[in-house]
Design an enzyme around this catalytic site. Structure first.
Site, PDB file in Angstrom:
ATOM      1  N   ASP A  13       0.836  -1.224   0.151  1.00 40.18           N
ATOM      2  CA  ASP A  13      -0.017   0.006   0.011  1.00 40.18           C
ATOM      3  C   ASP A  13       0.921   1.265  -0.093  1.00 40.18           C
ATOM      4  OD1 ASP A  13      -2.362  -1.274   0.036  1.00 40.18           O
ATOM      5  OD2 ASP A  13      -2.736  -1.395   2.028  1.00 40.18           O
ATOM      6  N   TYR A  51       7.114  -9.405   7.961  1.00 42.41           N
ATOM      7  CA  TYR A  51       6.839  -7.920   8.046  1.00 42.41           C
ATOM      8  C   TYR A  51       7.211  -7.307   9.283  1.00 42.41           C
ATOM      9  CZ  TYR A  51       4.020  -7.973   3.892  1.00 42.41           C
ATOM     10  OH  TYR A  51       3.379  -7.906   2.625  1.00 42.41           O
TER      11      TYR A  51
END
Lengths: 269, 269
Positions: B51, B115
């Site tokens: 994103d 992540y």
């Protein structure tokens, strides 16, 4: 009284501290935020100029009403800091605020300033260090960092530092005292930290360029003594770029930091 | 053969990885740099979309000639990495390059992704963490970090993670396996690290929002089990902002990373 602010800013966003019409400067942001908070024009006076791209962790500045010697406000220092922060962009933060007397001057009252110059140890491209640290052409290993720190030690003391001054200022007296100077490894960086009673134009960046030559074994560390003694800009290393330089903090005499209401009060009074 | 690149980028500068006409995207920079280097149009295929604002330390992507299944080049992987880096902006870096077979797909061959979500411990404004870490409303102390890490432990295992998925994707199968998840304090940050075989839309950011509730003592850590079991987005915490999220790396089966020339060669041959 005046308001003394300790300010951090990401210099990438600015052409330096000092006001330039229609250009992004830190002081312009401070003036705008102070006017918005207090409802009148203010003068924000800094402890020094910083060049375009130079960062600050503890820049000091005073706020007074424009054209007056001080400012009147009922807000507490904590409220002033918080209220300025919401009026400033993400790139500028007021870290603390305090009241000082009308006579306080953030530049002339300073007894010392501390700067840092950050070298990445790795020559590899790193988007998260871009604009924040100097990327060397070859890896700086433990030996290089030790050589740089040894070289930095020769800056300490009272010296004529004109070898480490670029033209562009009208300073006559080029004698300054460096209280401490060293290079230490931290988190993938070699951190050059230097504290002195004053710094000439581009002095820390030229010192950093000279230390890099020691780290790369182009000069032995003790050559710094000769370079200083030469009082000749061409004897020293390159002026390294501004974006790896940080003004860490400014020291003032303790009695200048006493809030105006408290000055002269008996202890416990 | 294809070229497999490991890429780092500062997501602040981009509207994400994925191509959007006339908008700043990482893939557009990669396409431009690859075309400039090789002299023909290339397809750069990523391991995932990221994103707007999300950062990467080890995003993986392959390069092939547009319309072909692979690419021909005489350059070594090291030269390709260096040559792309000088053609990319400061905000994007190729960290390494390798040759893989035509059949390699950076998304479908991935066995796990890791992540990180960075929380500042201090609620204070910090220009150097702006756009890089989440600033909490109240200080995260040692106890808060321990509560967050305990809560993160409940993510581990094979679960239906639909409580941690925002609408906006057409994924049907919401079962994923989280191999490890913890929160550790480092350099003024609480670092949430999670490795899994796949992640749903906004999953890590919603996990981070849920951990923050545990850290702020709004929920006990073991409530994460119930929240997961509810399979209901409204049971979990807020979606925290993208700018504190980092794609750290992608793992591939070792035999998929063998350079095409080496595949099938006897050892030492």
């Amino acid at each position: 009284m005046k308001i003394l602010l300790k300010i951090a800013y990401d210099g990438s966003a600015f052409l330096g501290w000092q006001y330039q019409p229609d250009r992004p400067t830190v002081v312009a942001e401070m003036n705008r935020a102070a006017k918005d908070l207090f409802g009148f024009d203010c003068d924000v006076t800094g402890c020094s100029r910083t060049d375009a791209g130079v960062h600050a962790l503890g820049f000091c500045a005073t706020v007074s009403e424009r054209g007056k010697i001080g400012i009147e406000t009922r807000l507490s220092p904590e409220r002033i800091a918080a209220a300025l922060n919401v009026r400033l962009p993400d790139t500028v933060a007021v870290r603390s605020a305090a009241f000082v007397s009308d006579g306080f001057h953030p530049r002339y009252d300073a007894v010392s300033k501390t700067y840092r110059y950050l070298f990445a140890l790795s020559p590899e491209k790193d988007p998260f260090l871009a604009g924040r640290a100097y990327i060397p052409r070859r890896r700086l290993d433990g030996k290089a960092v030790r050589l740089m720190s040894e070289a930095a030690g020769y800056f300490v003391g009272e010296h004529d530092f004109s070898s480490y001054m670029n033209s562009g200022s009208d300073i006559r007296d080029t004698v300054r005292t460096v209280f401490s100077a060293d290079v230490a490894e931290k988190d993938g960086l070699a951190v050059f930290t230097v504290t002195g009673n004053g710094f000439l134009y581009n002095m820390v960046r030229i010192m950093a360029g000279t230390l890099l030559e020691a780290g790369m074994s182009k000069i032995p560390p003790r050559d710094v003594e000769k370079i200083t003694g030469a009082r000749d800009r061409s004897a020293a290393g390159k002026t390294l770029p501004p974006y790896a330089l940080y003004l860490v903090g400014v020291d003032y005499p303790a009695d200048r930091l006493i809030p105006p209401d408290e000055a002269g009060k008996p202890i416990g009074g």
